[in-house]
Enzyme design. Structure first.
Site, mmCIF file in Angstrom:
data_model
loop_
_atom_site.group_PDB
_atom_site.id
_atom_site.type_symbol
_atom_site.label_atom_id
_atom_site.label_comp_id
_atom_site.label_asym_id
_atom_site.label_seq_id
_atom_site.Cartn_x
_atom_site.Cartn_y
_atom_site.Cartn_z
ATOM 1 N N SER A 121 0.857 -1.197 0.000
ATOM 2 C CA SER A 121 0.000 0.000 0.000
ATOM 3 C C SER A 121 0.882 1.233 0.000
ATOM 4 C CB SER A 121 -0.864 0.008 1.268
ATOM 5 O OG SER A 121 -1.491 1.259 1.437
ATOM 6 N N TYR A 174 -2.054 -0.451 10.605
ATOM 7 C CA TYR A 174 -2.215 -0.961 9.225
ATOM 8 C C TYR A 174 -0.972 -0.609 8.404
ATOM 9 C CZ TYR A 174 -3.728 -1.151 4.362
ATOM 10 O OH TYR A 174 -3.796 -1.409 3.008
HETATM 11 N N1 NAP Z 1 -8.651 -0.362 -1.564
HETATM 12 C C1 NAP Z 1 -7.627 0.393 -1.247
HETATM 13 O O1 NAP Z 1 -7.743 1.628 -1.180
HETATM 14 C C2 NAP Z 1 -6.274 -0.225 -0.979
HETATM 15 C C3 NAP Z 1 -5.142 0.605 -1.016
HETATM 16 C C4 NAP Z 1 -3.886 0.048 -0.794
HETATM 17 C C5 NAP Z 1 -3.769 -1.297 -0.539
HETATM 18 N N2 NAP Z 1 -4.874 -2.095 -0.503
HETATM 19 C C6 NAP Z 1 -4.675 -3.528 -0.243
HETATM 20 O O2 NAP Z 1 -5.290 -4.265 -1.278
HETATM 21 C C7 NAP Z 1 -5.596 -5.576 -0.791
HETATM 22 C C8 NAP Z 1 -7.024 -5.936 -1.201
HETATM 23 O O3 NAP Z 1 -7.933 -5.091 -0.521
HETATM 24 P P1 NAP Z 1 -9.239 -4.483 -1.223
HETATM 25 O O4 NAP Z 1 -9.043 -3.032 -1.313
HETATM 26 O O5 NAP Z 1 -9.581 -5.220 -2.429
HETATM 27 O O6 NAP Z 1 -10.306 -4.727 -0.044
HETATM 28 P P2 NAP Z 1 -11.580 -5.695 0.051
HETATM 29 O O7 NAP Z 1 -12.534 -5.361 -1.038
HETATM 30 O O8 NAP Z 1 -12.041 -5.568 1.457
HETATM 31 O O9 NAP Z 1 -10.973 -7.142 -0.213
HETATM 32 C C9 NAP Z 1 -10.190 -7.817 0.757
HETATM 33 C C10 NAP Z 1 -10.143 -9.283 0.418
HETATM 34 O O10 NAP Z 1 -9.393 -9.990 1.420
HETATM 35 C C11 NAP Z 1 -10.205 -11.080 1.883
HETATM 36 N N3 NAP Z 1 -9.865 -11.417 3.255
HETATM 37 C C12 NAP Z 1 -9.741 -10.611 4.318
HETATM 38 N N4 NAP Z 1 -9.441 -11.316 5.411
HETATM 39 C C13 NAP Z 1 -9.395 -12.626 5.031
HETATM 40 C C14 NAP Z 1 -9.168 -13.849 5.705
HETATM 41 N N5 NAP Z 1 -8.894 -13.882 7.032
HETATM 42 N N6 NAP Z 1 -9.191 -14.997 4.995
HETATM 43 C C15 NAP Z 1 -9.462 -14.977 3.674
HETATM 44 N N7 NAP Z 1 -9.700 -13.847 2.977
HETATM 45 C C16 NAP Z 1 -9.667 -12.683 3.665
HETATM 46 C C17 NAP Z 1 -11.634 -10.577 1.734
HETATM 47 O O11 NAP Z 1 -12.544 -11.660 1.775
HETATM 48 P P3 NAP Z 1 -14.154 -11.450 1.996
HETATM 49 O O12 NAP Z 1 -14.560 -10.180 1.273
HETATM 50 O O13 NAP Z 1 -14.704 -12.680 1.355
HETATM 51 O O14 NAP Z 1 -14.365 -11.342 3.453
HETATM 52 C C18 NAP Z 1 -11.538 -9.917 0.383
HETATM 53 O O15 NAP Z 1 -11.579 -10.874 -0.653
HETATM 54 C C19 NAP Z 1 -5.359 -5.533 0.717
HETATM 55 O O16 NAP Z 1 -4.108 -6.144 0.997
HETATM 56 C C20 NAP Z 1 -5.294 -4.044 1.025
HETATM 57 O O17 NAP Z 1 -4.512 -3.781 2.151
HETATM 58 C C21 NAP Z 1 -6.125 -1.587 -0.715
#
Ligand code: NAP
Length: 275
Positions: free
Chosen positions: A148, A159
């Site tokens: 991130s 985080y």
């Molecule tokens: N969106 C942003 O602004 C942003 C920015 C920088 C970095 N990131 C990073 O991008 C990555 C993806 O996040 P996202 O933005 O796509 O958020 P998201 O829509 O909340 O997706 C997160 C994913 O991780 C899964 N997950 C969480 N805990 C889990 C567990 N214990 N076991 C199995 N699966 C688990 C969730 O599963 P369920 O939905 O099925 O619960 C979901 O598929 C993360 O590493 C986040 O830190 C995001």
């Protein structure tokens, strides 16, 4: 267009964690459409089933596994299952991640544990299993870690600390793999329209949703409907990227010749908001 141009990952096997939502789901779809056999790992089965169908409709192959990445044995089994299904492993994307933004003085240590186990421990176990599986099949492999832009600031909370750890693990792995045919890739997204804010203050999230002209009830810990994301992102494109923006960066990195290491990529919308 010939097969290698339209399906550059044909014959390759990929595993994506957190593939049931947001960035991970977009990456799984992108890799599947590019010809990889994709194993999706996540918790929400219907979302993964729909992505499997989309990959199959595009002529690809995919399977979904429900797991909790905080359990070491379940991450190991996720990788092992992909190897059993296809005989190899070429790409692992450690994407599953969570954020609980609270001041240190007020936070619940169980939320720190969840962030550390999901964002760091699961990623480490994934890296270890992937290296072993890729070495065993002689792959020209890629291990992609989703960090991130929070790792670019020193005051980004617990985080952010987990994402600093991801950057450190990535750099260490990259160096350990210099003499292997396995490349480590670190992707640092900025704000992307996903369910990432599910554990944020619901009033804050509702305010963002409202600024896009939408009225939706936001409940802490719950995912928003896909239709909300599809309307929200284009309306706020200056400050919220699309998950496909990150997925295209992943596809670019994993389709380079093995003698090229796309070591780090920052993908963010034009306007930067702090994560
Ligand atoms: N969106 C942003 O602004 C942003 C920015 C920088 C970095 N990131 C990073 O991008 C990555 C993806 O996040 P996202 O933005 O796509 O958020 P998201 O829509 O909340 O997706 C997160 C994913 O991780 C899964 N997950 C969480 N805990 C889990 C567990 N214990 N076991 C199995 N699966 C688990 C969730 O599963 P369920 O939905 O099925 O619960 C979901 O598929 C993360 O590493 C986040 O830190 C995001």
């Amino acid at each position: 267009m010939n097969e290698s141009a339209s399906r550059p990952l044909a014959g390759k096997t990929a595993v994506v964690t957190g593939a049931s939502s947001g960035i991970g789901r977009a990456i799984a779809l992108q890799l599947g459409r590019a010809g990889a056999h994709v194993t999706l790992g996540g918790r929400t089965e219907d979302a993964m089933a729909e992505t499997v169908r989309q990959i199959e409709r595009a002529g690809g192959a995919a399977r979904a596994v429900r797991l909790d990445v905080r359990e070491v044995d379940q991450v190991r089994a996720l990788v092992a299952g992909a190897v059993t299904a296809t005989g190899r492993l070429d790409i692992l994307v450690n994407n599953a991640g969570v954020s609980f933004p609270s001041p240190i003085a007020d936070a619940d240590p169980e939320q720190w544990r969840t962030m550390l186990e999901t964002n760091v421990l699961a990623l480490l176990v994934g890296c270890q299993e992937a290296v072993r599986a890729m070495r065993a099949c002689g792959a020209h492999g890629h291990i992609v870690n989703i960090s991130s832009i929070a790792a670019q600031r020193s005051d980004s909370g617990v985080y952010g600390a987990t994402k600093h750890a991801v950057n450190c693990i990535h750099a260490t792995l990259r160096s350990e793999l210099e003499n292997d045919t396995i490349r480590a890739v670190n992707i640092m997204p900025g704000a992307i329209a996903t369910n990432f804010a599910r554990n944020f203050d619901p009033a804050f999230v509702a305010g963002i949703v409202k600024s896009a002209g939408l009225e939706v009830e936001v409940k802490k810990g719950e995912r928003l409907p896909d239709e909300v994301m599809e309307t929200l992102q284009p309306a706020l494109a200056q400050m919220l990227g699309h998950p496909d923006d990150v997925a295209r960066a992943v596809l670019y990195a994993v389709t380079q010749p093995i003698g090229v290491n796309i070591a780090e990529i920052v993908v963010r919308p034009p306007k930067q908001i702090a994560l």
